[in-house]
Design a protein around this motif. Structure first.
Motif, PDB file in Angstrom:
ATOM      1  N   TRP A 175       0.808  -1.207   0.000  1.00  0.00           N
ATOM      2  CA  TRP A 175       0.000   0.000   0.000  1.00  0.00           C
ATOM      3  C   TRP A 175       0.845   1.261   0.000  1.00  0.00           C
ATOM      4  CZ3 TRP A 175      -4.567  -0.440  -1.773  1.00  0.00           C
ATOM      5  CH2 TRP A 175      -5.241  -1.661  -1.653  1.00  0.00           C
ATOM      6  N   THR A 176       2.065   1.140   0.489  1.00  0.00           N
ATOM      7  CA  THR A 176       2.985   2.271   0.343  1.00  0.00           C
ATOM      8  C   THR A 176       3.273   2.518  -1.138  1.00  0.00           C
ATOM      9  OG1 THR A 176       4.033   1.887   2.493  1.00  0.00           O
ATOM     10  CG2 THR A 176       5.309   3.110   0.874  1.00  0.00           C
ATOM     11  N   ALA A 177       3.529   1.431  -1.867  1.00  0.00           N
ATOM     12  CA  ALA A 177       3.782   1.561  -3.303  1.00  0.00           C
ATOM     13  C   ALA A 177       2.552   2.098  -4.028  1.00  0.00           C
ATOM     14  CB  ALA A 177       4.203   0.210  -3.874  1.00  0.00           C
ATOM     15  N   GLN A 178       1.372   1.590  -3.669  1.00  0.00           N
ATOM     16  CA  GLN A 178       0.142   2.064  -4.299  1.00  0.00           C
ATOM     17  C   GLN A 178      -0.053   3.559  -4.039  1.00  0.00           C
ATOM     18  OE1 GLN A 178      -1.263   0.188  -6.447  1.00  0.00           O
ATOM     19  NE2 GLN A 178      -2.561  -1.391  -5.584  1.00  0.00           N
ATOM     20  N   TYR A 179       0.234   3.961  -2.804  1.00  0.00           N
ATOM     21  CA  TYR A 179       0.059   5.370  -2.467  1.00  0.00           C
ATOM     22  C   TYR A 179       1.014   6.247  -3.270  1.00  0.00           C
ATOM     23  CZ  TYR A 179      -0.185   9.723   0.119  1.00  0.00           C
ATOM     24  OH  TYR A 179      -0.328  11.045   0.453  1.00  0.00           O
ATOM     25  N   HIS A 180       2.266   5.824  -3.377  1.00  0.00           N
ATOM     26  CA  HIS A 180       3.241   6.622  -4.124  1.00  0.00           C
ATOM     27  C   HIS A 180       2.873   6.697  -5.609  1.00  0.00           C
ATOM     28  CE1 HIS A 180       5.698   7.444  -0.752  1.00  0.00           C
ATOM     29  NE2 HIS A 180       6.216   6.236  -0.613  1.00  0.00           N
ATOM     30  N   GLN A 181       2.191   5.672  -6.114  1.00  0.00           N
ATOM     31  CA  GLN A 181       1.733   5.730  -7.505  1.00  0.00           C
ATOM     32  C   GLN A 181       0.585   6.719  -7.682  1.00  0.00           C
ATOM     33  OE1 GLN A 181       1.068   1.943  -9.557  1.00  0.00           O
ATOM     34  NE2 GLN A 181       2.361   0.934  -8.048  1.00  0.00           N
ATOM     35  N   SER A 182      -0.090   7.059  -6.581  1.00  0.00           N
ATOM     36  CA  SER A 182      -1.228   7.981  -6.652  1.00  0.00           C
ATOM     37  C   SER A 182      -0.833   9.422  -6.381  1.00  0.00           C
ATOM     38  CB  SER A 182      -2.307   7.559  -5.632  1.00  0.00           C
ATOM     39  OG  SER A 182      -2.730   6.243  -5.866  1.00  0.00           O
ATOM     40  N   MET A 240       0.639  10.973   5.966  1.00  0.00           N
ATOM     41  CA  MET A 240       0.703   9.630   5.384  1.00  0.00           C
ATOM     42  C   MET A 240       2.142   9.119   5.405  1.00  0.00           C
ATOM     43  SD  MET A 240      -1.562   7.548   4.151  1.00  0.00           S
ATOM     44  CE  MET A 240      -1.992   6.346   2.890  1.00  0.00           C
ATOM     45  N   LEU A 241       3.081   9.966   5.111  1.00  0.00           N
ATOM     46  CA  LEU A 241       4.487   9.551   5.109  1.00  0.00           C
ATOM     47  C   LEU A 241       4.940   9.175   6.518  1.00  0.00           C
ATOM     48  CD1 LEU A 241       5.973  12.231   2.675  1.00  0.00           C
ATOM     49  CD2 LEU A 241       5.140   9.925   2.149  1.00  0.00           C
ATOM     50  N   GLU A 242       4.446   9.900   7.516  1.00  0.00           N
ATOM     51  CA  GLU A 242       4.802   9.579   8.904  1.00  0.00           C
ATOM     52  C   GLU A 242       4.171   8.263   9.350  1.00  0.00           C
ATOM     53  OE1 GLU A 242       5.009  11.898  13.230  1.00  0.00           O
ATOM     54  OE2 GLU A 242       4.427  12.979  11.406  1.00  0.00           O
ATOM     55  N   THR A 278      -5.046  -1.781  13.570  1.00  0.00           N
ATOM     56  CA  THR A 278      -5.983  -0.681  13.361  1.00  0.00           C
ATOM     57  C   THR A 278      -5.353   0.423  12.525  1.00  0.00           C
ATOM     58  OG1 THR A 278      -6.997  -1.186  15.502  1.00  0.00           O
ATOM     59  CG2 THR A 278      -7.526   0.930  14.517  1.00  0.00           C
ATOM     60  N   VAL A 279      -4.118   0.794  12.858  1.00  0.00           N
ATOM     61  CA  VAL A 279      -3.429   1.832  12.085  1.00  0.00           C
ATOM     62  C   VAL A 279      -3.215   1.361  10.645  1.00  0.00           C
ATOM     63  CG1 VAL A 279      -1.295   3.178  11.873  1.00  0.00           C
ATOM     64  CG2 VAL A 279      -2.327   2.817  14.117  1.00  0.00           C
ATOM     65  N   LEU A 280      -2.858   0.090  10.477  1.00  0.00           N
ATOM     66  CA  LEU A 280      -2.682  -0.462   9.125  1.00  0.00           C
ATOM     67  C   LEU A 280      -3.979  -0.353   8.330  1.00  0.00           C
ATOM     68  CD1 LEU A 280      -1.080  -2.028   6.960  1.00  0.00           C
ATOM     69  CD2 LEU A 280      -1.757  -4.147   8.121  1.00  0.00           C
ATOM     70  N   SER A 281      -5.099  -0.640   8.964  1.00  0.00           N
ATOM     71  CA  SER A 281      -6.384  -0.578   8.278  1.00  0.00           C
ATOM     72  C   SER A 281      -6.706   0.849   7.841  1.00  0.00           C
ATOM     73  CB  SER A 281      -7.496  -1.101   9.198  1.00  0.00           C
ATOM     74  OG  SER A 281      -7.285  -2.459   9.526  1.00  0.00           O
ATOM     75  N   LEU A 282      -6.468   1.819   8.722  1.00  0.00           N
ATOM     76  CA  LEU A 282      -6.709   3.214   8.371  1.00  0.00           C
ATOM     77  C   LEU A 282      -5.780   3.668   7.250  1.00  0.00           C
ATOM     78  CD1 LEU A 282      -7.067   4.556  12.001  1.00  0.00           C
ATOM     79  CD2 LEU A 282      -8.877   4.655  10.274  1.00  0.00           C
ATOM     80  N   PHE A 283      -4.532   3.232   7.320  1.00  0.00           N
ATOM     81  CA  PHE A 283      -3.546   3.575   6.289  1.00  0.00           C
ATOM     82  C   PHE A 283      -3.966   3.015   4.931  1.00  0.00           C
ATOM     83  CE2 PHE A 283       0.166   1.532   4.143  1.00  0.00           C
ATOM     84  CZ  PHE A 283       0.682   2.674   3.537  1.00  0.00           C
ATOM     85  N   ARG A 284      -4.397   1.783   4.923  1.00  0.00           N
ATOM     86  CA  ARG A 284      -4.810   1.165   3.667  1.00  0.00           C
ATOM     87  C   ARG A 284      -6.038   1.868   3.094  1.00  0.00           C
ATOM     88  NH1 ARG A 284      -6.792  -4.920   3.684  1.00  0.00           N
ATOM     89  NH2 ARG A 284      -8.635  -3.822   4.415  1.00  0.00           N
ATOM     90  N   TYR A 285      -6.970   2.235   3.969  1.00  0.00           N
ATOM     91  CA  TYR A 285      -8.147   2.983   3.544  1.00  0.00           C
ATOM     92  C   TYR A 285      -7.721   4.308   2.890  1.00  0.00           C
ATOM     93  CZ  TYR A 285     -13.246   2.704   4.100  1.00  0.00           C
ATOM     94  OH  TYR A 285     -14.597   2.524   3.900  1.00  0.00           O
ATOM     95  N   ALA A 342      -5.564   9.339   6.989  1.00  0.00           N
ATOM     96  CA  ALA A 342      -4.146   9.446   7.337  1.00  0.00           C
ATOM     97  C   ALA A 342      -3.973  10.167   8.668  1.00  0.00           C
ATOM     98  CB  ALA A 342      -3.386  10.168   6.226  1.00  0.00           C
ATOM     99  N   ALA A 343      -4.720  11.255   8.869  1.00  0.00           N
ATOM    100  CA  ALA A 343      -4.626  11.999  10.127  1.00  0.00           C
ATOM    101  C   ALA A 343      -5.107  11.157  11.300  1.00  0.00           C
ATOM    102  CB  ALA A 343      -5.438  13.293  10.027  1.00  0.00           C
ATOM    103  N   THR A 344      -6.190  10.403  11.096  1.00  0.00           N
ATOM    104  CA  THR A 344      -6.708   9.537  12.157  1.00  0.00           C
ATOM    105  C   THR A 344      -5.703   8.446  12.502  1.00  0.00           C
ATOM    106  OG1 THR A 344      -8.961   9.934  11.366  1.00  0.00           O
ATOM    107  CG2 THR A 344      -8.637   8.073  12.843  1.00  0.00           C
TER     108      THR A 344
END
Length: 826
Positions: free
Chosen positions: A186-193, A205-207, A322-329, A362-364
């Motif tokens: 999901w890090t890779a997916q995010y960087h592609q977006s 998000m980076l943090e 939980t943090v992983l789930s929010l990050f992926r969302y 990301a903020a949550t």
């Protein structure tokens, strides 16, 4: 009311139109039982969801009507490995046709030929039922809400119980290092977006990415989860329910499914419990601030799932999931937003909101990561192995099922217990001697020396809530920051603990009357600092909070009055009248703990600013320098003969005390609100310490009973002692569970929802401690009531706590009221 699938269709978006003739010809050839020519085809699009475009196909021939659902990849350029239509078809085919207990629609065909409608697609059964897009289930009966959530938990367990080898999915995904791979994927997916020519990356998000990489749990089978099918997007609005029954007839949207750590599915499914929909743009999927009647609490929901799935609760790693789930969302929303900018997204307005949602999630996630783990208990209904209870001074609360401390808190406990044994217990006699001497109202040199040691060992301000630690750190002086031990993981502003985590440490502090103030974890300073952290402005925090955090000054809380029943705060008579830029205070207070201390410089005073306002808007709180003219310390009050010097409990009079308007906290009429916010954690701190006081009594009782003889036998060999000891252990264990549960509920839901659990702990803790300490005193004989042992002082303190922060009767009334409300809803 919730909407069903038929009402969720809209005309096909111009960007997602299909070649109807080519599609109809293909389906008549490849779907068994499909109506033959000259059947007509009507296509509409489901408005809910925006990942893979989904269509309702209605086929008619001679009054015969068939309905199917088609899902396809979106048009245009898409992110690598996203929108895996082929995988959706594969998992639906494997789970369906009665091979598992997972309710899924039948799939009829998979088309990988992009020339038919432009992208690969598959066709499946259309299910007539209800689709709930609002997690709060508005307009529904509370009993049905509970039934729907229970069904959702059981279906998730059924997915996780599927035997992947038996249904041909053993190679559906890698089972090892699932969490690490998810973070990187999901890090890779995010960087592609994001990036060049696309939206800028979100610093939050980076943090979060960095935090996740640093906190990946070991996936060796010890985390309380199983490896198997992971749905990847399991939530209420991906489930089709029976038209009239609370029963799932179809689980949809398997795009993100794979094999891996199934507890990630459970955490993702529980996101509504940590998301506040008032702050969320575009949709209503959360209720973290207000649990809707009928929807089970997070512990209840978790218990339902764990019982059905036969797994234990991974308390120490839940925060990561939980943090992983929010990050992926957030990463998914960023991708949807990019497609919207490119003109490829379905979902209309929801696609436009995706950019805002990505920032929100990301903020949550970052907020949750920073505040430390807020952990649900391991439900008692799950299959768990109870570790053998250890003995000795480090045994209390360590092996409690469902509330066991994390590795970090266990390490802090060890350090705290070591500090108590090396410094606190050996110094108690010296400190007591000073307390009874002519110098008792002076600063004790031994106390100041021990405070410096506590700071140097990273055991200072452990009480500070996780969500306030960052602000507290900013207020610390550079001198104090420089004192931090380089090899200590903790800070002078605490370790950023939840109430549940702090409970394990606060209990240890309760074993000594001196320990809390030596570690800057004593009342009323902790409550006063919390008031300043929550409600003080920057100037008030700079002037008063910073020196309190550093232990330079002490404070008092002036609310209780001798002439009224102060358990009802609306009775307060102390007047605060505004005159220009000042308030003039006149009143008579007592039991103002801390006011006798020579270091006390601040009093937080509660009085009435407007007697004519609504009952709970009459009171205000204001900060008063104790050296202000008109503040008169009348006398120290004794507690069963103890004056608790140099801390003390004072009777105080305020005679025309003039205080600047800028000293007012929060605003006029907000005093009752502040008092309620202050009393949640503060009340629990007392309860936590009382458990520790009872443990100290137990240790003393056993030691005394094994060393003293009467009538030819040790006291421990007397029959009456065995019953006394057993009942004492029952008192402690039951009370500890009540206190830990209250701390946990306070973490999850706040004071308002947790008030019943707090009230039960507040009644049970002092009464249980009194029984245990009374038994210990009895075993010690005459020594028990003397000052040679700490028992009498601990007993006196415990007895006052049946009155402090409200008498037992008030808390019992709260418990009874909540119970009556609960039964009336059945």
């Amino acid at each position: 009311m919730a909407k069903n699938t038929m009402t969720m269709v809209v005309p096909v978006d111009s960007a997602h139109r299909l070649d109807e003739g080519r599609l109809l010809s293909y389906l008549q050839t490849h779907v068994k039982g499909f109506l033959p020519p000259p059947a007509s085809l009507k296509i509409s699009q489901f408005g809910h969801g925006q990942s893979n475009p989904t269509y309702l196909l209605q086929v008619e021939l001679n009054r015969c009507v068939q309905r199917y659902v088609l899902r396809k990849k979106p048009p245009g350029q898409i992110l690598q490995s996203a929108h895996a239509i082929e995988r959706e078809y594969q998992v639906l085919f494997a789970l369906g046709e009665g091979k598992t207990k997972v309710p899924v629609p039948c799939v009829y065909c998979l088309c990988t030929d992009s020339t038919v409608i432009g992208t690969p697609f598959y066709v499946m059964e259309h299910l007539e039922g209800r689709l709930f897009v609002d997690a709060t289930l508005p307009g529904m009966d509370p009993k049905e809400r509970r039934a729907i959530y229970g069904e959702m938990a059981r279906v998730l367990a059924a997915i996780h119980a599927a035997d992947v080898d038996a249904i041909g999915l053993s190679r559906y995904g890698r089972k090892d290092n699932y969490c690490k791979r998810q973070v990187e994927r999901w890090t890779a997916q995010y960087h592609q977006s994001t990036g060049k020519g696309k939206p800028d990356p979100d610093p939050n998000m980076l943090e979060v990415i960095q935090w996740l990489r640093e906190n990946i749990p070991a996936e060796d089978g010890t985390a309380g989860s199983k490896t198997g099918i992971v749905h990847g997007d399991y939530r209420l609005d991906n489930l089709i329910f029976h038209p009239s029954e609370p029963r799932v007839i179809g689980v949809l949207d398997w795009e993100l499914s794979t094999l891996g750590n199934q507890m990630s599915d459970a955490a993702y499914n529980c996101l509504p419990y940590v998301i506040d929909s008032d702050e969320l743009p575009g949709k209503n999927i959360g209720f973290s601030k207000q649990l809707v009647d009928g929807i089970p609490s997070l512990p209840e929901y978790v218990a339902e799932y764990c019982s059905a799935a036969d797994v234990s609760w991974p308390a120490n790693t839940w925060n990561f999931y939980t943090v992983l789930s929010l990050f992926r969302y957030a990463a998914i929303c960023a991708g949807v937003f990019l497609r919207m900018l490119q003109g490829n997204a379905s979902g209309g307005k929801r696609a436009e909101d995706a950019g805002k949602m990505a920032l929100f999630f990301a903020a949550t996630a970052l907020r949750l990561a920073k505040r430390g783990p807020i952990l649900p208990p391991r439900p008692p209904s799950a299959s768990l192995e109870l570790p053998a209870r250890s003995t000795g001074p480090d045994s209390s609360s360590q092996n409690l099922l469902g509330f066991a401390p994390s590795a970090r808190v266990q390490e802090l406990r060890k350090r705290l217990i070591s500090f108590m044994e090396r410094h606190i217990y050996p110094s108690e006699n010296e400190l007591n001697d000073l307390m009874y001497s002519n110098a008792r109202w002076t600063i004790h040199p031994t106390e100041e020396r021990l405070k410096k040691l506590a700071k140097s060992e990273g055991l200072w301000n452990l009480w500070i809530p996780a969500d306030s630690a960052a602000l507290a750190s900013d207020l610390m002086s550079e001198t104090e920051k420089a004192m931090r031990s380089k090899d200590s993981a903790d800070r002078l502003v605490g370790a950023g603990l939840s109430n549940l985590e702090y409970a394990h440490l606060c209990e240890i502090l309760g074993r000594s009357m001196w320990a809390p103030q030596i570690l800057n974890c004593n009342a009323p300073d902790t409550g006063n600092m919390e008031v300043l952290l929550r409600y003080g402005n920057s100037e008030q925090q700079r002037k008063w909070l910073r020196p309190l955090l550093e232990g330079e000054i002490r404070s008092g809380f002036a609310m209780t009055e001798p002439n009224v029943a102060s358990s009802d705060a609306t009775n307060i008579e102390c007047s605060m009248v505004r005159e220009g830029d000042e308030y003039i205070i006149n009143g008579h207070k007592w039991w103002t703990s801390g006011a006798m201390d020579p270091r006390c410089q601040l009093l937080i005073v509660m009085g009435k600013t407007n007697p004519n306002a609504a009952m709970h808007k009459q009171q205000s709180m204001i900060l008063v320098d104790i050296n202000t003219p008109g503040v008169k310390i009348v006398r120290p009050l004794l507690v069963f003969g103890f004056d608790d010097a140099p801390h003390g409990h004072a009777e105080v009079k305020f005679e025309n005390v003039r205080v600047p308007v800028t000293n007012l906290l929060l605003g006029e009429g907000r005093g009752f609100e502040i008092a309620q916010g202050r009393l949640g954690p503060g009340r629990l701190h007392h309860c936590m310490r009382l458990v520790g006081a009872a443990e100290r009594g137990m240790d003393s009782m056993v030691k005394r009973a094994t060393q003293r003889k009467a009538f030819g036998k040790t006291l421990s060999q007397q029959g009456s002692f065995a019953h006394m000891l057993a009942k004492s252990r029952l008192d402690i264990e039951q009370t500890r569970l009540l206190v830990l549960n209250a701390a946990h509920q306070l973490d999850l839901y706040g004071n308002k929802v947790a008030k019943g659990a707090i009230a039960m702990a507040k009644v049970a803790a002092p009464n249980a401690a009194l029984r245990v300490l009374d038994n210990a005193i009895q075993v010690h004989g005459g020594g028990g009531v003397s000052s040679d042992f700490p028992l009498s002082h601990l007993w006196a303190s415990a007895r006052t706590l049946r009155l402090a922060d409200g008498p037992d009767e008030v808390h019992l009334g709260t418990i009874a009221k909540l119970e009556l409300q609960r039964v009336s809803k059945l």
